[in-house]
Scaffold this motif. Sequence first.
Motif, PDB file in Angstrom:
ATOM      1  N   LEU A 126      -0.260  15.294 -11.722  1.00  0.00           N
ATOM      2  CA  LEU A 126      -0.752  13.923 -11.896  1.00  0.00           C
ATOM      3  C   LEU A 126       0.324  12.888 -11.608  1.00  0.00           C
ATOM      4  CD1 LEU A 126      -3.056  14.470 -14.961  1.00  0.00           C
ATOM      5  CD2 LEU A 126      -3.760  13.729 -12.686  1.00  0.00           C
ATOM      6  N   ASP A 127       1.560  13.167 -11.991  1.00  0.00           N
ATOM      7  CA  ASP A 127       2.656  12.231 -11.713  1.00  0.00           C
ATOM      8  C   ASP A 127       2.887  12.108 -10.215  1.00  0.00           C
ATOM      9  OD1 ASP A 127       2.974  11.754 -14.416  1.00  0.00           O
ATOM     10  OD2 ASP A 127       4.695  13.102 -14.631  1.00  0.00           O
ATOM     11  N   MET A 128       2.842  13.226  -9.500  1.00  0.00           N
ATOM     12  CA  MET A 128       3.033  13.185  -8.042  1.00  0.00           C
ATOM     13  C   MET A 128       1.885  12.446  -7.377  1.00  0.00           C
ATOM     14  SD  MET A 128       4.777  16.751  -6.780  1.00  0.00           S
ATOM     15  CE  MET A 128       3.284  17.659  -6.924  1.00  0.00           C
ATOM     16  N   GLN A 129       0.687  12.621  -7.898  1.00  0.00           N
ATOM     17  CA  GLN A 129      -0.500  11.955  -7.368  1.00  0.00           C
ATOM     18  C   GLN A 129      -0.322  10.440  -7.377  1.00  0.00           C
ATOM     19  OE1 GLN A 129      -2.973  13.767  -6.249  1.00  0.00           O
ATOM     20  NE2 GLN A 129      -4.636  12.356  -5.998  1.00  0.00           N
ATOM     21  N   SER A 130       0.258   9.917  -8.463  1.00  0.00           N
ATOM     22  CA  SER A 130       0.401   8.463  -8.581  1.00  0.00           C
ATOM     23  C   SER A 130       1.556   7.915  -7.745  1.00  0.00           C
ATOM     24  CB  SER A 130       0.574   8.068 -10.050  1.00  0.00           C
ATOM     25  OG  SER A 130       1.759   8.627 -10.565  1.00  0.00           O
ATOM     26  N   GLU A 131       2.416   8.815  -7.228  1.00  0.00           N
ATOM     27  CA  GLU A 131       3.556   8.360  -6.430  1.00  0.00           C
ATOM     28  C   GLU A 131       3.264   8.337  -4.940  1.00  0.00           C
ATOM     29  OE1 GLU A 131       6.844  10.877  -7.395  1.00  0.00           O
ATOM     30  OE2 GLU A 131       6.791  10.329  -9.494  1.00  0.00           O
ATOM     31  N   ILE A 132       2.126   8.856  -4.528  1.00  0.00           N
ATOM     32  CA  ILE A 132       1.818   8.947  -3.107  1.00  0.00           C
ATOM     33  C   ILE A 132       1.514   7.553  -2.552  1.00  0.00           C
ATOM     34  CG2 ILE A 132       0.131   9.809  -1.433  1.00  0.00           C
ATOM     35  CD1 ILE A 132      -0.066  12.336  -3.152  1.00  0.00           C
ATOM     36  N   VAL A 133       2.144   7.247  -1.436  1.00  0.00           N
ATOM     37  CA  VAL A 133       1.945   5.962  -0.762  1.00  0.00           C
ATOM     38  C   VAL A 133       1.078   6.226   0.460  1.00  0.00           C
ATOM     39  CG1 VAL A 133       3.140   4.056   0.381  1.00  0.00           C
ATOM     40  CG2 VAL A 133       4.221   5.222  -1.537  1.00  0.00           C
ATOM     41  N   THR A 134       0.093   5.378   0.700  1.00  0.00           N
ATOM     42  CA  THR A 134      -0.795   5.589   1.841  1.00  0.00           C
ATOM     43  C   THR A 134      -0.104   5.211   3.146  1.00  0.00           C
ATOM     44  OG1 THR A 134      -1.744   3.378   1.807  1.00  0.00           O
ATOM     45  CG2 THR A 134      -2.811   5.035   0.407  1.00  0.00           C
ATOM     46  N   LEU A 135      -0.616   5.725   4.248  1.00  0.00           N
ATOM     47  CA  LEU A 135      -0.061   5.394   5.568  1.00  0.00           C
ATOM     48  C   LEU A 135      -0.214   3.905   5.860  1.00  0.00           C
ATOM     49  CD1 LEU A 135      -1.209   8.434   7.729  1.00  0.00           C
ATOM     50  CD2 LEU A 135       1.104   7.868   7.002  1.00  0.00           C
ATOM     51  N   ASP A 136      -1.337   3.320   5.429  1.00  0.00           N
ATOM     52  CA  ASP A 136      -1.536   1.886   5.634  1.00  0.00           C
ATOM     53  C   ASP A 136      -0.449   1.080   4.930  1.00  0.00           C
ATOM     54  OD1 ASP A 136      -3.747   2.120   7.253  1.00  0.00           O
ATOM     55  OD2 ASP A 136      -5.202   1.779   5.654  1.00  0.00           O
ATOM     56  N   GLU A 137      -0.100   1.484   3.704  1.00  0.00           N
ATOM     57  CA  GLU A 137       0.948   0.778   2.959  1.00  0.00           C
ATOM     58  C   GLU A 137       2.297   0.905   3.662  1.00  0.00           C
ATOM     59  OE1 GLU A 137      -0.489   1.092  -1.677  1.00  0.00           O
ATOM     60  OE2 GLU A 137       0.201   2.928  -0.709  1.00  0.00           O
ATOM     61  N   ILE A 138       2.570   2.076   4.200  1.00  0.00           N
ATOM     62  CA  ILE A 138       3.831   2.289   4.927  1.00  0.00           C
ATOM     63  C   ILE A 138       3.855   1.428   6.188  1.00  0.00           C
ATOM     64  CG2 ILE A 138       5.169   3.995   6.246  1.00  0.00           C
ATOM     65  CD1 ILE A 138       4.145   6.099   4.189  1.00  0.00           C
ATOM     66  N   GLU A 139       2.722   1.401   6.911  1.00  0.00           N
ATOM     67  CA  GLU A 139       2.646   0.609   8.144  1.00  0.00           C
ATOM     68  C   GLU A 139       2.838  -0.881   7.856  1.00  0.00           C
ATOM     69  OE1 GLU A 139      -0.101   0.445  12.097  1.00  0.00           O
ATOM     70  OE2 GLU A 139      -1.163   0.222  10.179  1.00  0.00           O
ATOM     71  N   ILE A 140       2.177  -1.381   6.829  1.00  0.00           N
ATOM     72  CA  ILE A 140       2.294  -2.793   6.471  1.00  0.00           C
ATOM     73  C   ILE A 140       3.746  -3.143   6.144  1.00  0.00           C
ATOM     74  CG2 ILE A 140       1.707  -4.467   4.646  1.00  0.00           C
ATOM     75  CD1 ILE A 140      -1.118  -3.120   4.628  1.00  0.00           C
ATOM     76  N   GLU A 141       4.380  -2.286   5.350  1.00  0.00           N
ATOM     77  CA  GLU A 141       5.785  -2.514   4.978  1.00  0.00           C
ATOM     78  C   GLU A 141       6.679  -2.486   6.217  1.00  0.00           C
ATOM     79  OE1 GLU A 141       8.726  -3.738   2.785  1.00  0.00           O
ATOM     80  OE2 GLU A 141       6.677  -3.525   2.011  1.00  0.00           O
ATOM     81  N   HIS A 142       6.406  -1.575   7.133  1.00  0.00           N
ATOM     82  CA  HIS A 142       7.188  -1.452   8.370  1.00  0.00           C
ATOM     83  C   HIS A 142       7.023  -2.698   9.245  1.00  0.00           C
ATOM     84  CE1 HIS A 142       9.498   0.963  11.116  1.00  0.00           C
ATOM     85  NE2 HIS A 142       8.620   0.782  12.084  1.00  0.00           N
ATOM     86  N   ILE A 143       5.813  -3.217   9.361  1.00  0.00           N
ATOM     87  CA  ILE A 143       5.544  -4.427  10.148  1.00  0.00           C
ATOM     88  C   ILE A 143       6.268  -5.626   9.527  1.00  0.00           C
ATOM     89  CG2 ILE A 143       3.732  -6.104  10.740  1.00  0.00           C
ATOM     90  CD1 ILE A 143       1.866  -3.652  11.210  1.00  0.00           C
ATOM     91  N   ARG A 144       6.145  -5.772   8.209  1.00  0.00           N
ATOM     92  CA  ARG A 144       6.831  -6.888   7.526  1.00  0.00           C
ATOM     93  C   ARG A 144       8.341  -6.831   7.757  1.00  0.00           C
ATOM     94  NH1 ARG A 144       3.156  -6.553   2.317  1.00  0.00           N
ATOM     95  NH2 ARG A 144       1.584  -8.040   2.937  1.00  0.00           N
ATOM     96  N   HIS A 145       8.886  -5.620   7.662  1.00  0.00           N
ATOM     97  CA  HIS A 145      10.325  -5.447   7.855  1.00  0.00           C
ATOM     98  C   HIS A 145      10.724  -5.838   9.289  1.00  0.00           C
ATOM     99  CE1 HIS A 145      14.325  -3.796   7.349  1.00  0.00           C
ATOM    100  NE2 HIS A 145      14.158  -3.071   8.442  1.00  0.00           N
ATOM    101  N   ALA A 146       9.928  -5.436  10.285  1.00  0.00           N
ATOM    102  CA  ALA A 146      10.231  -5.757  11.682  1.00  0.00           C
ATOM    103  C   ALA A 146      10.160  -7.272  11.915  1.00  0.00           C
ATOM    104  CB  ALA A 146       9.269  -5.034  12.615  1.00  0.00           C
ATOM    105  N   ILE A 147       9.166  -7.936  11.355  1.00  0.00           N
ATOM    106  CA  ILE A 147       9.014  -9.386  11.512  1.00  0.00           C
ATOM    107  C   ILE A 147      10.191 -10.110  10.847  1.00  0.00           C
ATOM    108  CG2 ILE A 147       7.587 -11.395  10.880  1.00  0.00           C
ATOM    109  CD1 ILE A 147       5.113  -9.511  11.242  1.00  0.00           C
ATOM    110  N   ASP A 148      10.575  -9.664   9.653  1.00  0.00           N
ATOM    111  CA  ASP A 148      11.740 -10.254   8.973  1.00  0.00           C
ATOM    112  C   ASP A 148      13.001 -10.080   9.814  1.00  0.00           C
ATOM    113  OD1 ASP A 148      10.172 -11.008   6.858  1.00  0.00           O
ATOM    114  OD2 ASP A 148      10.851  -9.395   5.507  1.00  0.00           O
ATOM    115  N   ARG A 149      13.159  -8.883  10.347  1.00  0.00           N
ATOM    116  CA  ARG A 149      14.359  -8.567  11.132  1.00  0.00           C
ATOM    117  C   ARG A 149      14.442  -9.433  12.393  1.00  0.00           C
ATOM    118  NH1 ARG A 149      15.700  -2.533  13.052  1.00  0.00           N
ATOM    119  NH2 ARG A 149      17.585  -3.032  14.172  1.00  0.00           N
TER     120      ARG A 149
END
Length: 175
Positions: A126-149
């Motif tokens: 159950l603890d591991m279940q709550s730590e999983i990040v979706t691919l969409d969340e990773i993509e959004i974070e990656h896009i934000r980071h690229a725009i900031d950079r």
Amino acid sequence: MNKQYGTILIVDDNPSILTALRYCLSETFEQILTLGRPDDILRIMAQEIVDLVLLDMNFTLGVNSGQEGLLWLRTIRKHHPQIPVVLLTAYADVSLAVKGLKNGASDFIVKPWDNDELVHKLKDVLDMQSEIVTLDEIEIEHIRHAIDRCHGNLSKAAELLGITRQTLYNKMKRL
């Protein structure tokens, strides 16, 4: 005070095992649902919010192939892919449990179990279940980071991401 986890659904045809598990897990889970036969799994899961399923591998007297457990595992995964399933299996069925892992089970518990180990494994799942990040969340974070950079320069950010400016615009609409 220990952290309480939500609802566990335990499916086993042996009433003694259901009683033992209910007793063992009463401090860990807020609600413990038990079923003596798997036929009602989907109905119960449609009526209740279930956080974890603990599923026996065999339900027909004299049949120890584990195929029923694997069938129900696949059925649960098909209808509720986000809910982890932990298999309950006899010692001799470890290779079957591994087959279960390949079919989407989160883990397996071997009968007879050690109570502390059982609780620890279920909490880990159950603890591991709550730590999983979706691919969409990773993509959004990656896009934000690229725009900031690129200091907001979308053409440069798109180039850095290896996509066209139009694709970047389309992805940003989802942000």
